[in-house]
Motif scaffolding. Structure first.
Motif, PDB file in Angstrom:
ATOM      1  N   ILE A  58       0.904  -1.205   0.073  1.00 59.85           N
ATOM      2  CA  ILE A  58      -0.151  -0.095   0.043  1.00 59.85           C
ATOM      3  C   ILE A  58       0.845   1.306   0.138  1.00 59.85           C
ATOM      4  CG2 ILE A  58      -1.753   1.345   1.236  1.00 59.85           C
ATOM      5  CD1 ILE A  58      -2.757  -1.238   2.485  1.00 59.85           C
ATOM      6  N   GLN A  59       0.758   2.130  -0.905  1.00 56.69           N
ATOM      7  CA  GLN A  59       1.373   3.199  -1.062  1.00 56.69           C
ATOM      8  C   GLN A  59       0.561   4.378  -0.984  1.00 56.69           C
ATOM      9  OE1 GLN A  59       4.115   2.864  -4.237  1.00 56.69           O
ATOM     10  NE2 GLN A  59       5.443   4.642  -3.776  1.00 56.69           N
TER      11      GLN A  59
ATOM     12  N   ALA B  57     -15.977   6.842   6.323  1.00 62.29           N
ATOM     13  CA  ALA B  57     -17.311   6.153   6.284  1.00 62.29           C
ATOM     14  C   ALA B  57     -17.879   6.102   4.961  1.00 62.29           C
ATOM     15  CB  ALA B  57     -18.296   7.389   6.904  1.00 62.29           C
ATOM     16  N   HIS B  58     -18.629   5.270   4.640  1.00 63.32           N
ATOM     17  CA  HIS B  58     -19.254   4.890   3.404  1.00 63.32           C
ATOM     18  C   HIS B  58     -20.793   5.323   3.134  1.00 63.32           C
ATOM     19  CE1 HIS B  58     -15.504   2.307   3.547  1.00 63.32           C
ATOM     20  NE2 HIS B  58     -15.476   2.828   2.380  1.00 63.32           N
TER      21      HIS B  58
ATOM     22  N   ASN C  25      -9.129  11.389  -0.721  1.00 62.22           N
ATOM     23  CA  ASN C  25      -9.706  10.108  -1.128  1.00 62.22           C
ATOM     24  C   ASN C  25      -8.438   9.406  -1.677  1.00 62.22           C
ATOM     25  OD1 ASN C  25     -11.989   8.472  -2.563  1.00 62.22           O
ATOM     26  ND2 ASN C  25     -10.254   8.388  -4.277  1.00 62.22           N
ATOM     27  N   LEU C  26      -8.161   8.171  -0.878  1.00 59.76           N
ATOM     28  CA  LEU C  26      -7.315   7.269  -1.326  1.00 59.76           C
ATOM     29  C   LEU C  26      -7.622   6.060  -2.464  1.00 59.76           C
ATOM     30  CD1 LEU C  26      -6.373   5.973   2.405  1.00 59.76           C
ATOM     31  CD2 LEU C  26      -5.123   7.923   0.880  1.00 59.76           C
TER      32      LEU C  26
ATOM     33  N   ASP D 175     -11.673   3.348  -2.158  1.00 56.01           N
ATOM     34  CA  ASP D 175     -12.125   1.940  -2.255  1.00 56.01           C
ATOM     35  C   ASP D 175     -11.609   0.896  -1.084  1.00 56.01           C
ATOM     36  OD1 ASP D 175     -13.515   2.664  -4.489  1.00 56.01           O
ATOM     37  OD2 ASP D 175     -11.875   2.099  -5.717  1.00 56.01           O
ATOM     38  N   SER D 176     -12.414  -0.270  -0.899  1.00 56.21           N
ATOM     39  CA  SER D 176     -11.705  -1.485  -0.039  1.00 56.21           C
ATOM     40  C   SER D 176     -10.437  -1.742  -0.507  1.00 56.21           C
ATOM     41  CB  SER D 176     -12.667  -2.485  -0.127  1.00 56.21           C
ATOM     42  OG  SER D 176     -12.335  -3.594   0.925  1.00 56.21           O
ATOM     43  N   GLY D 177      -9.306  -1.590   0.668  1.00 51.28           N
ATOM     44  CA  GLY D 177      -8.155  -2.248   0.414  1.00 51.28           C
ATOM     45  C   GLY D 177      -7.012  -1.149   0.040  1.00 51.28           C
ATOM     46  N   THR D 178      -7.573   0.270   0.076  1.00 51.10           N
ATOM     47  CA  THR D 178      -6.663   1.254  -0.155  1.00 51.10           C
ATOM     48  C   THR D 178      -5.794   1.630   1.052  1.00 51.10           C
ATOM     49  OG1 THR D 178      -8.458   2.730   0.225  1.00 51.10           O
ATOM     50  CG2 THR D 178      -7.908   2.090  -2.175  1.00 51.10           C
TER      51      THR D 178
END
Length: 527
Positions: free
Chosen positions: A337-338, A508-509, A524-525, A355-358
């Motif tokens: 993860i960068q 939060a989503h 935003n990642l 997104d999930s996994g960021t």
């Protein structure tokens, strides 16, 4: 560790040693009495024989009672010592950053301390008892015949070196048991945490296979350790029998040459049995103690070292910016993860999305110093541009799965600080928790029952939100902290939190457009 154990209570140590020595002297007197008792029997002196039998019985019984009492006192001191060890280990884990794995802590506080108790400290009591018996027995044998004592001492030295043949192998086997136990606890923790999901999808076979695979390593390590222990016992027992036979043979030859009386054979037989049996105990116990040496050293090292205790922590009262620089986290499987370079100013309200996994939740854990980045750094600066070593207790954190403790709702908000009770009621109102009190007969004084799970997920999240505000956190990290709360209550909670001066970073989503507008900006990642 043994030295620190005896220093832990000088009074108990003194009484233990004195009782053991006096008890050993009485037992030796009892054994010595076998010679005149046998000689009086040979000369048909009934009164003298009965007198010596009474003396032997009283001395032997009294001596063993004293030694058993000393053993009880030793056990009492041992339990007090381990109680203090657990307190120090708990303090070590409390101060550690990053926090150690739960399975490692469980293993250290349970299995490792039990191994040290069973294989290090318990044997010390036996070794002291055996050494005392050996010294008195050797002295009595000396009064019978000097060369007989020399023979016993030569055989004793040989037996004392026997544990060295297997001690290294036994130490390695003991460490393997500790290591495999820790892995087994870790497997249990990971799989049983999702037991409800496994039950829902009827995955019993996979659960059983995973636990069996992990336990097999522990079982094999335990069998190997016990095998080495048995090999050591067999070796010392065989040596014991050979030595006793040699001493009895020598005694018989001395009797035949009229250098000893027939009654002496009884005493020598008893003393040689005692001496070599105790030597078997000593050699076995020494081997056991040596096998835990590295494990005991690692425990003592932990309680002496308190990570981060020397480095002064800075208050976040004058905190100005939080920034990341070249932040990278790489997992063992190669996934990386960068993160982009980010700067957040004091008082800002930031919505963190992606997104999930960021790595949103992972970023929070790195900010909290619970995870160390592979590359890069996170920098806190004050208003003068000075880099801070932050006091992490001033950073509030609301995780996806809120943690509550056995105690009242009020205790969980104040974290057991009664001085904050008034603020607890105020913030319970602001995070919409007061309306939930109507469902509980004791309101904010309701006891949290972790077994019956008497709080909903949303109620738990509200408790953590109130806790963070009660402690006046300078930075607040909220990771899906309102996901179990309805949208109307969430909006009101957000308004109350975001109007506070603290810096807020919120993941939060499920926020509405109106809620998003409450934040100063959005980061935003992306992968």
């Amino acid at each position: 560790m043994i030295k620190s154990f005896f220093k832990s209570n000088y009074k108990y140590t003194f009484i233990f040693i004195v009782s053991t020595v006096i008890g050993g002297a009485l037992v030796a007197c009892g054994s010595y009495g076998l010679t005149p008792a046998t000689d009086s029997l040979k000369s048909l002196d009934t009164k003298k024989f009965i007198l010596w039998i009474v003396v032997i019985t009283i001395a032997s019984a009294g001596g063993r009672v004293l030694q058993f009492s000393a053993g009880y006192l030793f056990t009492k001191q041992e339990q007090e010592y381990f109680h203090n060890l657990r307190k120090k280990l708990t303090n070590h884990y409390y101060e550690s950053k990053p926090v150690d794995k739960l399975s490692n802590m469980q293993n250290r506080l349970t299995n490792d301390l039990k191994i040290i108790s069973d294989q290090a400290l318990d044997p010390v009591s036996n070794v002291v008892l055996c050494v005392v018996d050996l010294v008195f027995s050797a002295y009595v044998v000396l009064t019978f015949n000097f060369w007989l004592l020399c023979l016993i001492l030569v055989l004793a030295v040989i037996m004392l070196y026997l544990p060295d043949l297997l001690s290294k192998q036994l130490e390695k086997a003991t460490n393997e048991v500790s290591s495999n136990y820790s892995k087994y606890i870790d497997t249990i923790e990971k799989w049983l945490a999702g037991l409800a999901v496994l039950q829902r999808y009827r995955s019993k076979t996979k659960l059983s296979a995973a636990l069996a695979r992990s336990s097999s390593g522990l079982e094999k390590a335990t069998v190997i350790r016990d095998k080495k222990s048995v090999e050591l016992r067999n070796l010392t027992y065989t040596a014991n029998m050979v030595a006793q036979g040699a001493v009895l043979l020598a005694t018989g030859l001395l009797v035949l040459n009229h250098q000893l009386t027939i009654g002496t054979v009884m005493s020598i037989a008893n003393f040689s049995s005692l001496i070599f049996s105790q030597l078997v105990n000593v050699t076995s116990q020494i081997g056991s103690i040596k096998s835990t040496r590295s494990l005991a050293d690692s425990v003592m090292k932990e309680i002496k070292e308190l990570p981060n205790s020397e480095k002064k922590e800075d208050s976040l009262t004058n905190f100005d910016t939080l920034s990341t620089h070249g932040l990278v986290l790489q997992y063992p499987n190669g996934e990386k993860i960068q993160y982009p370079d980010i700067q957040i100013k004091a008082g800002e309200k930031v919505l963190l999305s992606g997104d999930s996994g960021t790595g949103k939740s992972t970023l929070f854990k790195m900010i909290l110093n619970e995870i160390k980045p592979t590359q890069g750094k996170i920098v806190f600066k004050d208003k003068l541009g000075k880099i801070l070593n932050p006091d992490y207790s001033q950073i509030g954190y609301i995780p996806q799965d809120p943690v509550v403790f056995p105690g009242t709702i009020e205790d969980n908000i104040t974290m057991f600080n009664s001085k904050l009770n008034k603020k607890a009621a105020n913030w319970a109102q602001k995070v919409q928790l007061a309306t939930d009190f109507e469902k509980f007969p004791d309101g904010i004084k309701t006891v949290v029952d972790l077994d019956k799970n008497n709080l909903s997920g949303g109620q738990r999240q509200k408790i953590i939100l109130a806790r963070t505000e009660v402690y006046n956190s300078k930075i607040i990290l909220i990771d899906e902290g309102t996901s179990a709360i309805d949208s109307v209550a969430t909006e009101q909670i957000l308004k109350n939190i975001l109007k506070e001066p603290a810096t807020v970073i919120f993941i939060a989503h499920n926020l509405t457009d109106e809620m998003v507008q409450l934040f100063d900006r959005r980061i935003n990642l992306s992968k």
